[in-house]
Scaffold this motif. Structure first.
Motif, PDB file in Angstrom:
ATOM      1  N   TRP A  47       0.793  -1.266   0.058  1.00  0.00           N
ATOM      2  CA  TRP A  47      -0.052   0.105   0.103  1.00  0.00           C
ATOM      3  C   TRP A  47       0.917   1.224   0.046  1.00  0.00           C
ATOM      4  CZ3 TRP A  47      -0.405  -3.549   3.698  1.00  0.00           C
ATOM      5  CH2 TRP A  47      -1.463  -4.635   3.765  1.00  0.00           C
ATOM      6  N   VAL A  48       0.179   2.376  -0.553  1.00  0.00           N
ATOM      7  CA  VAL A  48       1.013   3.769  -0.258  1.00  0.00           C
ATOM      8  C   VAL A  48       0.395   4.385   0.705  1.00  0.00           C
ATOM      9  CG1 VAL A  48       1.251   5.929  -1.281  1.00  0.00           C
ATOM     10  CG2 VAL A  48       1.527   3.707  -2.542  1.00  0.00           C
ATOM     11  N   SER A  49       1.058   4.810   1.689  1.00  0.00           N
ATOM     12  CA  SER A  49       0.507   5.956   2.884  1.00  0.00           C
ATOM     13  C   SER A  49       0.387   7.122   2.254  1.00  0.00           C
ATOM     14  CB  SER A  49       1.506   5.763   4.136  1.00  0.00           C
ATOM     15  OG  SER A  49       2.775   6.573   3.818  1.00  0.00           O
ATOM     16  N   CYS A  50      -0.575   7.758   2.716  1.00  0.00           N
ATOM     17  CA  CYS A  50      -0.989   9.151   2.204  1.00  0.00           C
ATOM     18  C   CYS A  50      -0.907  10.181   3.316  1.00  0.00           C
ATOM     19  CB  CYS A  50      -2.380   9.078   1.633  1.00  0.00           C
ATOM     20  SG  CYS A  50      -3.732   8.553   2.585  1.00  0.00           S
TER      21      CYS A  50
ATOM     22  N   GLU B 206      -2.740  18.381   5.863  1.00  0.00           N
ATOM     23  CA  GLU B 206      -1.548  19.113   5.421  1.00  0.00           C
ATOM     24  C   GLU B 206      -0.326  19.300   6.406  1.00  0.00           C
ATOM     25  OE1 GLU B 206      -3.027  22.888   3.704  1.00  0.00           O
ATOM     26  OE2 GLU B 206      -4.535  21.934   2.148  1.00  0.00           O
ATOM     27  N   GLU B 207      -0.841  19.347   7.624  1.00  0.00           N
ATOM     28  CA  GLU B 207       0.351  19.561   8.605  1.00  0.00           C
ATOM     29  C   GLU B 207       0.891  18.278   8.965  1.00  0.00           C
ATOM     30  OE1 GLU B 207      -3.575  19.112  10.684  1.00  0.00           O
ATOM     31  OE2 GLU B 207      -2.598  20.179   8.948  1.00  0.00           O
ATOM     32  N   ASP B 208       0.794  17.154   8.158  1.00  0.00           N
ATOM     33  CA  ASP B 208       1.518  15.918   8.555  1.00  0.00           C
ATOM     34  C   ASP B 208       2.825  16.113   7.917  1.00  0.00           C
ATOM     35  OD1 ASP B 208      -0.419  14.541   9.446  1.00  0.00           O
ATOM     36  OD2 ASP B 208      -0.924  13.610   7.485  1.00  0.00           O
ATOM     37  N   VAL B 209       4.019  15.748   9.080  1.00  0.00           N
ATOM     38  CA  VAL B 209       5.399  15.886   8.646  1.00  0.00           C
ATOM     39  C   VAL B 209       6.069  14.795   8.038  1.00  0.00           C
ATOM     40  CG1 VAL B 209       5.861  17.592  10.617  1.00  0.00           C
ATOM     41  CG2 VAL B 209       6.031  15.462  11.115  1.00  0.00           C
ATOM     42  N   ASP B 210       5.448  13.431   8.288  1.00  0.00           N
ATOM     43  CA  ASP B 210       5.984  12.359   7.806  1.00  0.00           C
ATOM     44  C   ASP B 210       5.859  12.256   6.342  1.00  0.00           C
ATOM     45  OD1 ASP B 210       7.013  11.494  10.165  1.00  0.00           O
ATOM     46  OD2 ASP B 210       4.994  10.369  10.851  1.00  0.00           O
ATOM     47  N   PRO B 211       6.730  11.999   5.604  1.00  0.00           N
ATOM     48  CA  PRO B 211       6.537  11.891   3.915  1.00  0.00           C
ATOM     49  C   PRO B 211       5.895  10.611   3.804  1.00  0.00           C
ATOM     50  CG  PRO B 211       8.924  11.315   4.753  1.00  0.00           C
ATOM     51  CD  PRO B 211       8.181  11.759   5.981  1.00  0.00           C
ATOM     52  N   PRO B 212       5.330  10.542   2.605  1.00  0.00           N
ATOM     53  CA  PRO B 212       4.512   9.246   2.289  1.00  0.00           C
ATOM     54  C   PRO B 212       5.288   7.990   1.965  1.00  0.00           C
ATOM     55  CG  PRO B 212       3.837  11.102   0.698  1.00  0.00           C
ATOM     56  CD  PRO B 212       4.985  11.559   1.576  1.00  0.00           C
ATOM     57  N   CYS B 213       5.170   6.915   2.139  1.00  0.00           N
ATOM     58  CA  CYS B 213       5.767   5.830   2.227  1.00  0.00           C
ATOM     59  C   CYS B 213       5.191   4.644   1.649  1.00  0.00           C
ATOM     60  CB  CYS B 213       6.521   5.315   3.576  1.00  0.00           C
ATOM     61  SG  CYS B 213       5.029   5.075   4.665  1.00  0.00           S
ATOM     62  N   ILE B 214       5.696   3.374   1.470  1.00  0.00           N
ATOM     63  CA  ILE B 214       5.203   2.369   1.133  1.00  0.00           C
ATOM     64  C   ILE B 214       5.187   1.379   2.119  1.00  0.00           C
ATOM     65  CG2 ILE B 214       5.289   0.213  -0.560  1.00  0.00           C
ATOM     66  CD1 ILE B 214       6.308   2.227  -2.678  1.00  0.00           C
TER      67      ILE B 214
ATOM     68  N   TYR C 204       8.803   1.231   3.545  1.00  0.00           N
ATOM     69  CA  TYR C 204       9.867   1.370   2.898  1.00  0.00           C
ATOM     70  C   TYR C 204       9.720   2.914   2.415  1.00  0.00           C
ATOM     71  CZ  TYR C 204       9.822  -3.409   1.873  1.00  0.00           C
ATOM     72  OH  TYR C 204       9.994  -4.924   2.352  1.00  0.00           O
ATOM     73  N   SER C 205      10.764   3.761   2.239  1.00  0.00           N
ATOM     74  CA  SER C 205      10.713   4.936   1.701  1.00  0.00           C
ATOM     75  C   SER C 205      10.537   5.209   0.301  1.00  0.00           C
ATOM     76  CB  SER C 205      12.071   5.791   2.173  1.00  0.00           C
ATOM     77  OG  SER C 205      13.210   4.976   1.374  1.00  0.00           O
ATOM     78  N   LEU C 206      10.024   6.357  -0.090  1.00  0.00           N
ATOM     79  CA  LEU C 206       9.845   6.782  -1.565  1.00  0.00           C
ATOM     80  C   LEU C 206      11.095   7.210  -2.140  1.00  0.00           C
ATOM     81  CD1 LEU C 206       6.255   8.215  -1.868  1.00  0.00           C
ATOM     82  CD2 LEU C 206       7.132   5.533  -2.144  1.00  0.00           C
ATOM     83  N   PRO C 207      11.345   7.416  -3.442  1.00  0.00           N
ATOM     84  CA  PRO C 207      12.536   8.160  -4.059  1.00  0.00           C
ATOM     85  C   PRO C 207      12.379   9.487  -3.666  1.00  0.00           C
ATOM     86  CG  PRO C 207      11.582   6.677  -5.663  1.00  0.00           C
ATOM     87  CD  PRO C 207      10.775   6.855  -4.666  1.00  0.00           C
ATOM     88  N   THR C 208      13.545  10.211  -3.325  1.00  0.00           N
ATOM     89  CA  THR C 208      13.340  11.436  -2.854  1.00  0.00           C
ATOM     90  C   THR C 208      12.768  12.462  -3.892  1.00  0.00           C
ATOM     91  OG1 THR C 208      15.822  11.331  -1.848  1.00  0.00           O
ATOM     92  CG2 THR C 208      15.052  13.301  -2.485  1.00  0.00           C
TER      93      THR C 208
END
Length: 381
Positions: free
Chosen positions: A222-225, A229-237, A250-254
């Protein structure tokens, strides 16, 4: 030429490889009849090797798309419908579920894999069921929906995944026990052991998952979303393995941070589509996971741009990317009414061409709720 007829060979005396070679050229009805003759041929024709070989041969018959359409209003869910579309010619054909839908009923396609549909549905507006169904063999299996695992106001979603190199599958259910619960719970049922007899506490990052998913080699992704808007954690898998019962992050490409993301499968490899858009144009990049260990090693496949409203790439058919442009335009002389246009495009990265697969128009406000790739198979349910 001799007038002496050739000596007949009793069918069971033929070597197995010759018999299987004959069966590889049979249709589903013949194979079903042969499987019912004895335990020996039932085991042979139910083996993973035979079924995957049949699937490879039947792929030459073409790939189909099954699109789930419906009206945007919640009260109109009993009026949802499915359309079968040939992925190459765009030709459409009739499609009917193996269950009856009444005015109080509804359905949701959990997933389609190995030619098997997994559908959650309610026929009479009360009890809900989960159906696994092979349209080729017309075989199906029904189990009770785990309704006791969530309340009416709780979030939940399902996934459908096959075990690696196996004819066996699992249905995974993630849910919140109460709206105020801080975490999620996972339960799972398989075609081998019916019943939701697995219960796991999910890690905190599961709270941000998009319900859309892909599965590969017994692992769901899954992709995390961003919930706010104030979420500080970037999307990930986020992944979950039905073999080891473990989650991973897992992290996404920069460079892959974008307005929206979605996952795809291309030639048995995990891919990520990133989409940036404004009011007039879009830009999409496709990334491929070259290795998945403690983290994912990504490589950029290609980027393409276009003019039009935002869209999400839908799926790969071989090396061709199929995506859908969805537009809602006001109807002339009808205040507040809109017509809907779906433009299914096929993009080929090798020669950089775009080809229309199908134009679909409705004189009302219609949404495409999901689209799935389907190839005929002989997998059991």
């Amino acid at each position: 030429m001799s007038d002496i007829p050739p000596k007949g060979v009793i069918l069971p005396d033929l070597p197995n490889e010759i018999m299987l070679g004959i069966f590889h050229r049979c249709d589903a009805r013949t194979l079903l009849s042969v499987r019912s003759t004895c335990r020996y041929w039932r085991n042979k024709l139910n083996s993973y090797e035979f079924i995957t070989e049949m699937g490879t041969r039947w792929k030459s018959n073409g790939c189909s798309l099954f699109a789930h359409f419906g009206f945007s209003s919640r009260w109109a869910t009993p009026l949802d419908w499915m359309m079968k579309i040939n992925a190459w010619s765009g030709q459409t054909s009739a499609f009917q579920f193996p269950f009856l839908l009444t005015q109080e009923g509804w359905f949701h396609i959990i997933g389609v894999q190995n030619g098997i549909f997994c559908i959650r549905y309610c026929s009479m507006g009360k009890r809900t069921f989960i159906l696994t169904w092979n349209p080729t063999t017309r075989k199906s299996s029904i189990m009770n929906d785990p309704g006791k695992h969530y309340c009416d106001d709780c979030a939940f979603f399902f996934s459908f995944v096959y075990y690696p190199r196996s004819v066996n599958y699992a249905i995974v259910h993630l849910f919140k026990e109460k709206p105020e619960s801080p975490g999620w719970t996972l339960t799972m049922s398989t075609n081998l052991v019916r019943g939701w007899n697995v219960s796991l506490t999910c890690p905190p990052y599961v709270d941000r998952l998009d319900p859309d998913y892909v599965s590969l080699d017994g692992v769901i992704y899954w992709v995390s979303c961003l919930l706010h808007e104030e979420d500080v954690d970037p999307p990930c898998i986020v992944s979950f393995s039905v073999v080891t019962f473990t989650f991973h992050k897992y992290s996404l490409p920069t460079e892959a941070h974008a307005h929206c993301h979605n996952l795809l499968i291309r030639n048995d490899k995990l891919c990520l589509a990133t989409n940036n858009h404004d009011d007039q144009s879009y830009s999409s990049t496709i990334w491929q996971a070259d290795a998945i260990n403690d983290d994912i090693i990504w490589s950029k496949l290609y980027t393409f741009n276009g003019i039009g409203v935002p869209y999400i790439p839908a799926l790969f058919v071989d090396d061709n990317l199929l995506h859908i442009m969805e537009r809602h335009l006001p109807m002339l002389d009808m205040d507040g009414m809109k017509s809907t246009y779906f433009h299914i495009l096929k993009y080929n990265e090798t020669n950089h061409t775009r080809k229309t697969v199908r134009w679909i128009q409705y004189d009302s406000y219609v949404k495409m709720k999901s689209i799935h790739k389907f190839n005929e198979s002989f997998f059991p349910v």
